[in-house]
Scaffold this active site. Structure first.
Site, PDB file in Angstrom:
ATOM      1  N   GLN A   1       0.826  -1.208   0.000  1.00 25.11           N
ATOM      2  CA  GLN A   1       0.000   0.000   0.000  1.00 25.11           C
ATOM      3  C   GLN A   1       0.861   1.260   0.000  1.00 25.11           C
ATOM      4  O   GLN A   1       1.933   1.292   0.593  1.00 25.11           O
ATOM      5  CB  GLN A   1      -0.913   0.005   1.225  1.00 25.11           C
ATOM      6  CG  GLN A   1      -2.144   0.861   0.989  1.00 25.11           C
ATOM      7  CD  GLN A   1      -3.325   0.392   1.819  1.00 25.11           C
ATOM      8  OE1 GLN A   1      -3.435  -0.772   2.141  1.00 25.11           O
ATOM      9  NE2 GLN A   1      -4.208   1.301   2.145  1.00 25.11           N
TER      10      GLN A   1
ATOM     11  N   SER B   1       3.360  -6.743   2.516  1.00 24.53           N
ATOM     12  CA  SER B   1       2.008  -6.679   3.081  1.00 24.53           C
ATOM     13  C   SER B   1       0.991  -7.225   2.077  1.00 24.53           C
ATOM     14  O   SER B   1       1.021  -8.409   1.752  1.00 24.53           O
ATOM     15  CB  SER B   1       1.697  -5.253   3.540  1.00 24.53           C
ATOM     16  OG  SER B   1       0.516  -5.215   4.316  1.00 24.53           O
ATOM     17  N   LEU B   2       0.083  -6.386   1.542  1.00 28.13           N
ATOM     18  CA  LEU B   2      -0.896  -6.904   0.578  1.00 28.13           C
ATOM     19  C   LEU B   2      -0.189  -7.554  -0.610  1.00 28.13           C
ATOM     20  O   LEU B   2      -0.746  -8.441  -1.275  1.00 28.13           O
ATOM     21  CB  LEU B   2      -1.827  -5.794   0.081  1.00 28.13           C
ATOM     22  CG  LEU B   2      -1.304  -4.862  -1.023  1.00 28.13           C
ATOM     23  CD1 LEU B   2      -1.658  -5.377  -2.413  1.00 28.13           C
ATOM     24  CD2 LEU B   2      -1.830  -3.482  -0.850  1.00 28.13           C
TER      25      LEU B   2
ATOM     26  N   ARG C   1      -9.959  -7.725   2.963  1.00 27.26           N
ATOM     27  CA  ARG C   1      -8.859  -7.394   3.874  1.00 27.26           C
ATOM     28  C   ARG C   1      -8.816  -5.889   4.121  1.00 27.26           C
ATOM     29  O   ARG C   1      -8.669  -5.425   5.253  1.00 27.26           O
ATOM     30  CB  ARG C   1      -7.539  -7.882   3.258  1.00 27.26           C
ATOM     31  CG  ARG C   1      -6.288  -7.711   4.134  1.00 27.26           C
ATOM     32  CD  ARG C   1      -5.100  -8.329   3.392  1.00 27.26           C
ATOM     33  NE  ARG C   1      -3.841  -8.244   4.121  1.00 27.26           N
ATOM     34  CZ  ARG C   1      -2.965  -7.247   4.015  1.00 27.26           C
ATOM     35  NH1 ARG C   1      -3.243  -6.232   3.213  1.00 27.26           N
ATOM     36  NH2 ARG C   1      -1.836  -7.268   4.693  1.00 27.26           N
TER      37      ARG C   1
ATOM     38  N   HIS D   1      -0.896  -3.671  10.838  1.00 27.67           N
ATOM     39  CA  HIS D   1       0.187  -4.511  11.352  1.00 27.67           C
ATOM     40  C   HIS D   1       0.517  -4.248  12.814  1.00 27.67           C
ATOM     41  O   HIS D   1       1.679  -4.143  13.194  1.00 27.67           O
ATOM     42  CB  HIS D   1       1.448  -4.376  10.469  1.00 27.67           C
ATOM     43  CG  HIS D   1       1.213  -4.825   9.072  1.00 27.67           C
ATOM     44  ND1 HIS D   1       0.942  -6.141   8.751  1.00 27.67           N
ATOM     45  CD2 HIS D   1       1.140  -4.139   7.896  1.00 27.67           C
ATOM     46  CE1 HIS D   1       0.741  -6.236   7.443  1.00 27.67           C
ATOM     47  NE2 HIS D   1       0.843  -5.043   6.908  1.00 27.67           N
TER      48      HIS D   1
ATOM     49  N   GLN E   1      -0.263 -12.225   9.519  1.00 31.86           N
ATOM     50  CA  GLN E   1       0.291 -11.044   8.843  1.00 31.86           C
ATOM     51  C   GLN E   1      -0.515  -9.777   9.136  1.00 31.86           C
ATOM     52  O   GLN E   1       0.037  -8.680   9.149  1.00 31.86           O
ATOM     53  CB  GLN E   1       0.324 -11.341   7.342  1.00 31.86           C
ATOM     54  CG  GLN E   1       1.115 -10.367   6.511  1.00 31.86           C
ATOM     55  CD  GLN E   1       0.413 -10.048   5.205  1.00 31.86           C
ATOM     56  OE1 GLN E   1      -0.781  -9.805   5.182  1.00 31.86           O
ATOM     57  NE2 GLN E   1       1.170 -10.045   4.124  1.00 31.86           N
TER      58      GLN E   1
END
Length: 313
Positions: free
Chosen positions: A9, A94-95, A119, A203, A252
């Protein structure tokens, strides 16, 4: 040995994917399939904005994925360079880990898009707007960042969210704690603390409700076999077992993105070339972690053509 890596992101921008879509039916097919999967014209928001719609987490996450997968599909179909033939491993920030899993066949494109939209919305809904925050610590290593986070917490959540490279760590948690941390950076030998323009504290342990929702979604849409091993964010280690990866994707959401360690582990495993698809945010971090490794960012048709020539697709 090449690693194919996928951005997270913050790499979204209005106009992303437009040139690829104009030049290639393979890219257009990706954007159409994602639109159909989500029941919305995400491709129109990607192409024309408005920017505040694209920045919404639930749109940004599938958009960044779609752009990277479109880039990969063009590389594979138009230039004959297949990921499975050239990558010794994959990873995503991440994503981007979901994008990587789509790239190696563990999820199909429609499933990846739906999982990322969920998500995004689950992460947004986990914490009311204004309650959480994130800050980038510049000139901080993991030890300094951890000490600062502990000092600033004062009974609230203040945790290391992203260990990006040797000089950039991101912290996440309650807004008050993150603002305290930003004001205390100098005491901890850190150059700067910059509050990030994000709508939720990703996170960190405040994201537990989103982790629960992803656990449910992933139990119904479990990843399948991977054509190439993946280095997972939360372990910074190689994964080949889909069941193990399913559990790691849940962890995660609240866990630390161990990007610095992941890149170092890939490099130690023999990777000397990192290929970033659909962005150029990871390449500068990788340069700081594995300086002698080559980095390539593939965004435009020209980038893809040049890479295909170099690799002898």
């Amino acid at each position: 040995m090449h690693a194919f890596v996928f951005p997270g992101q913050g790499s979204q921008k209005v106009g992303m994917g437009t040139d690829l879509a104009a030049a290639s039916s393979a890219a257009r097919a990706v954007f159409e399939e994602v639109d159909d999967a989500l029941g919305m014209k995400l491709s129109a928001i990607m192409a024309d904005g408005p920017e505040d719609q694209l920045t919404l987490t639930e749109n940004a996450q599938p958009a960044i994925m779609a752009n990277a997968i479109a880039t990969l599909r063009v590389l594979e179909s138009e230039f004959g360079v297949k990921l499975a033939d050239h990558a010794s491993c994959v990873a995503g920030h991440s994503l981007g880990e979901y994008t990587a899993l789509c790239a190696v066949g563990a999820f199909d494109l429609a499933t990846t898009a739906r999982l990322l939209k969920l998500r995004g919305s689950a992460m947004q809904a986990a914490v009311p707007v204004g309650v959480g925050a994130m800050a980038a610590l510049l000139g901080a290593d993991i030890e300094k960042a951890t000490a600062l986070a502990e000092a600033a917490a004062d009974g609230e959540v203040c945790e290391v969210a992203n260990d990006n490279d040797p000089g950039q760590v991101v912290i996440s948690g309650h807004k008050g704690a993150i603002e305290r941390a930003a004001s205390m950076v100098k005491d901890h030998g850190i150059k700067r603390g910059i509050l990030l323009p994000v709508s939720a504290p990703f996170h960190c342990s405040l994201m537990q409700p989103a982790a629960d929702r992803m656990a449910e979604a992933l139990s119904e849409n479990a990843p399948g076999a991977m054509s190439v091993p993946l280095f997972a964010n939360v372990t910074a280690a190689k994964v080949t077992d889909p069941a193990e990866e399913q559990a790691l994707l849940v962890q995660q959401v609240t866990g630390r993105v161990r990007w610095r360690e992941s890149v170092a582990a890939m490099h130690a495993d023999g990777v000397n070339s990192f290929v970033e698809l659909g962005g150029k945010v990871l390449s500068p971090m990788i340069k700081k972690i594995a300086g002698e490794a080559q980095t390539t960012s593939l965004i435009s048709m020209e980038d893809l053509e040049g890479f295909a020539k170099d690799i002898g697709g």
